[in-house]
Design an enzyme around this catalytic site. Structure first.
Site, PDB file in Angstrom:
ATOM      1  N   CYS B  92       0.954  -1.204   0.020  1.00 50.46           N
ATOM      2  CA  CYS B  92       0.135  -0.152  -0.032  1.00 50.46           C
ATOM      3  C   CYS B  92       0.772   1.101   0.132  1.00 50.46           C
ATOM      4  O   CYS B  92       1.779   1.379   0.789  1.00 50.46           O
ATOM      5  CB  CYS B  92      -1.001  -0.080   1.159  1.00 50.46           C
ATOM      6  SG  CYS B  92      -1.825   1.498   1.351  1.00 50.46           S
ATOM      7  N   GLU B 122       3.539  -5.179   8.602  1.00 53.89           N
ATOM      8  CA  GLU B 122       3.897  -3.687   8.191  1.00 53.89           C
ATOM      9  C   GLU B 122       4.964  -3.174   8.948  1.00 53.89           C
ATOM     10  O   GLU B 122       5.717  -2.441   8.585  1.00 53.89           O
ATOM     11  CB  GLU B 122       2.604  -3.030   8.491  1.00 53.89           C
ATOM     12  CG  GLU B 122       2.870  -1.514   8.119  1.00 53.89           C
ATOM     13  CD  GLU B 122       1.512  -0.634   8.257  1.00 53.89           C
ATOM     14  OE1 GLU B 122       0.436  -1.042   8.419  1.00 53.89           O
ATOM     15  OE2 GLU B 122       1.830   0.475   8.965  1.00 53.89           O
ATOM     16  N   CYS B 186      -3.405   6.211   8.150  1.00 53.15           N
ATOM     17  CA  CYS B 186      -4.114   6.328   6.927  1.00 53.15           C
ATOM     18  C   CYS B 186      -5.555   6.810   7.019  1.00 53.15           C
ATOM     19  O   CYS B 186      -5.904   6.508   7.836  1.00 53.15           O
ATOM     20  CB  CYS B 186      -3.871   5.088   5.873  1.00 53.15           C
ATOM     21  SG  CYS B 186      -5.183   4.167   6.136  1.00 53.15           S
ATOM     22  N   SER B 214      -6.370  -9.003  11.651  1.00 55.96           N
ATOM     23  CA  SER B 214      -6.231  -7.891  11.303  1.00 55.96           C
ATOM     24  C   SER B 214      -6.084  -6.603  12.098  1.00 55.96           C
ATOM     25  O   SER B 214      -6.927  -6.294  13.149  1.00 55.96           O
ATOM     26  CB  SER B 214      -7.414  -7.464  10.276  1.00 55.96           C
ATOM     27  OG  SER B 214      -7.828  -6.058  10.155  1.00 55.96           O
ATOM     28  N   SER B 258      -9.902  -4.671   4.947  1.00 54.91           N
ATOM     29  CA  SER B 258      -9.504  -5.878   4.585  1.00 54.91           C
ATOM     30  C   SER B 258     -10.769  -6.636   4.139  1.00 54.91           C
ATOM     31  O   SER B 258     -10.750  -7.759   3.927  1.00 54.91           O
ATOM     32  CB  SER B 258      -8.322  -6.766   4.911  1.00 54.91           C
ATOM     33  OG  SER B 258      -8.539  -6.725   6.367  1.00 54.91           O
TER      34      SER B 258
END
Lengths: 274, 274
Positions: B92, B122, B186, B214, B258
């Site tokens: 991303c 991440e 984000c 997640s 997601s």
């Protein structure tokens, strides 16, 4: 009643340096008050003939001029060069630092936000280096009403409270993509505040000795009041009121960074006589 | 019982982009799960033969490889080049950004502090660009136990809560001379969190639909629980429990970045049948 002095208080490095410069340069003139303590500036005038000019227009050509601890505005510094070449810079190095940061951040395209009092000479000086987008805010609600760019640099007046500075920063972080935060609160301010806070927790009456126009002195008063409601700001022994101390067990004393030791001693000795 | 979907929820820009890349590249392999939703990665496997390799060792030489949305570690990226030249980067762009910031801040001599979960792919990826002094902290108390340099740069895992990020920053500001703060959370995360928070204030039961591994989905659950104690995280309709909804007036639904739309619809339709 016991009397206890805060472990850190009184003259800081920058003030000591400025007074030494003034004593070493008799017959000079300071542009504005050298430090925010009229008893001390009176002493410099009486013993060293160091007088105060309120503006450049009051300075006679070629006179030796001392720049005050709080610094001066960029354009005033430039104009001063037209009047005299004999300039001694007593700007506190901890104030020169935010001036340099403000200038650099503006050059790098950041909007500069100064946490401070916009009428205080130090802040006026720093602001003059910070570019046209710069703003001065004294509190979080002022910041909320201000437009902000994506990239912001935050600096503080050297004598502000670290707690309020950090909480202001928190608001900025949420609103900006990049926030550069310079903790320009000076160590002396920080140490004096911590020592005053600690003393206020055990004392049942607190005295802050210092100039009523001194930012760091007023800050100390506001901090000790959180833990000790019977707290008073006095410029000297003449302002003491016997009634404040009736029935009290421990009187704590702290003093601003521009308060000379001899004034603190006078206050302490008057208390002992009560 | 009324059912109401949060005004912002489900697939974000980065996830949509990654799925489009996977659909356009059948028979490829993703290094780790492309996104944190096993129902969607199963769909990609069944319909497009896009499989998952747990490590580089499982990838046959010359195979087309898709880099997951969360990005990968610098050294893994380098090793990948030894196995295949056919690499599609589905990282991303909002994750590439903190990777670049971490790299640059380390080069400029700042200590990088990452607010995030050190086991999350991440964060592992971003950390690999952040230099040897970098640390990952999940909470303020971890930060308090860490040694810090004078100049620190703070970045966030993209899916963290802005409130916690700002409060962590507050601690840093007090301890460091210079703090550079990059709000790398984000927008999709931010918008989804705000919409979920608003819905939770009026709902008496909340469902968060999404993968249990997640980060942003778990974050949503933690946020809605503040205003609506009867909140549940489900991966799909099979996990719904009729008892949760007895006597309830308004069921709010939100979903992680997601979570595909078809799973949200299935959950919603099952609720309508109750």
């Amino acid at each position: 009643m016991l009397i206890k002095l805060a472990t850190n208080c009184g003259f800081c490095f920058g003030v000591k340096r400025a007074i030494r410069l003034a004593e070493n340069n008799p017959n000079s003139v300071t542009l504005g008050e050298l430090i925010h303590n009229s008893k001390e500036t009176d002493r410099l005038k009486n013993r060293f003939a160091v007088s105060i000019a309120r503006s450049i227009d009051e300075i006679e050509s070629g006179k030796k001029v001392i720049i005050r601890t709080h610094g001066i505005e960029k354009k005033v510094r430039e104009r001063l060069g037209e009047v005299t070449n004999d300039v001694i810079d007593a700007t506190c190095p901890f104030v020169t630092k935010p001036q340099r940061i403000a200038e650099q951040m503006n050059q790098e395209g950041y909007q500069v936000v100064i946490f401070g009092d916009k009428t205080h000479p130090e802040v006026k000086g720093v602001l003059s280096y910070a570019g046209k987008d710069a703003i001065v805010v004294a509190a979080a609600d002022e910041l909320r009403r201000s437009g902000l760019k994506d990239r912001v640099a935050l600096i503080s007046q050297t004598t502000k409270s670290i707690e309020k500075f950090a909480s202001l920063a928190e608001d900025l972080i949420k609103r900006c993509k990049e926030t550069r935060i310079y903790n320009t609160i000076c160590n002396a301010t920080f140490d004096n505040q911590e020592a005053a806070r600690a003393l206020a927790k055990e004392a049942d009456v607190m005295l802050i000795v210092g100039g009523k126009n001194s930012s760091n002195t007023k800050q100390l008063l506001s901090i000790v009041k959180e833990d000790c409601s019977d707290s008073y700001l006095v410029e000297g022994k003449d302002e003491l009121d016997r009634a404040w101390f009736e029935g009290k067990k421990l009187c704590g004393i702290s003093a601003g960074a521009s308060t000379p030791h001899w004034i603190i001693e006078e206050v302490k000795n008057s208390l002992l006589e009560f």
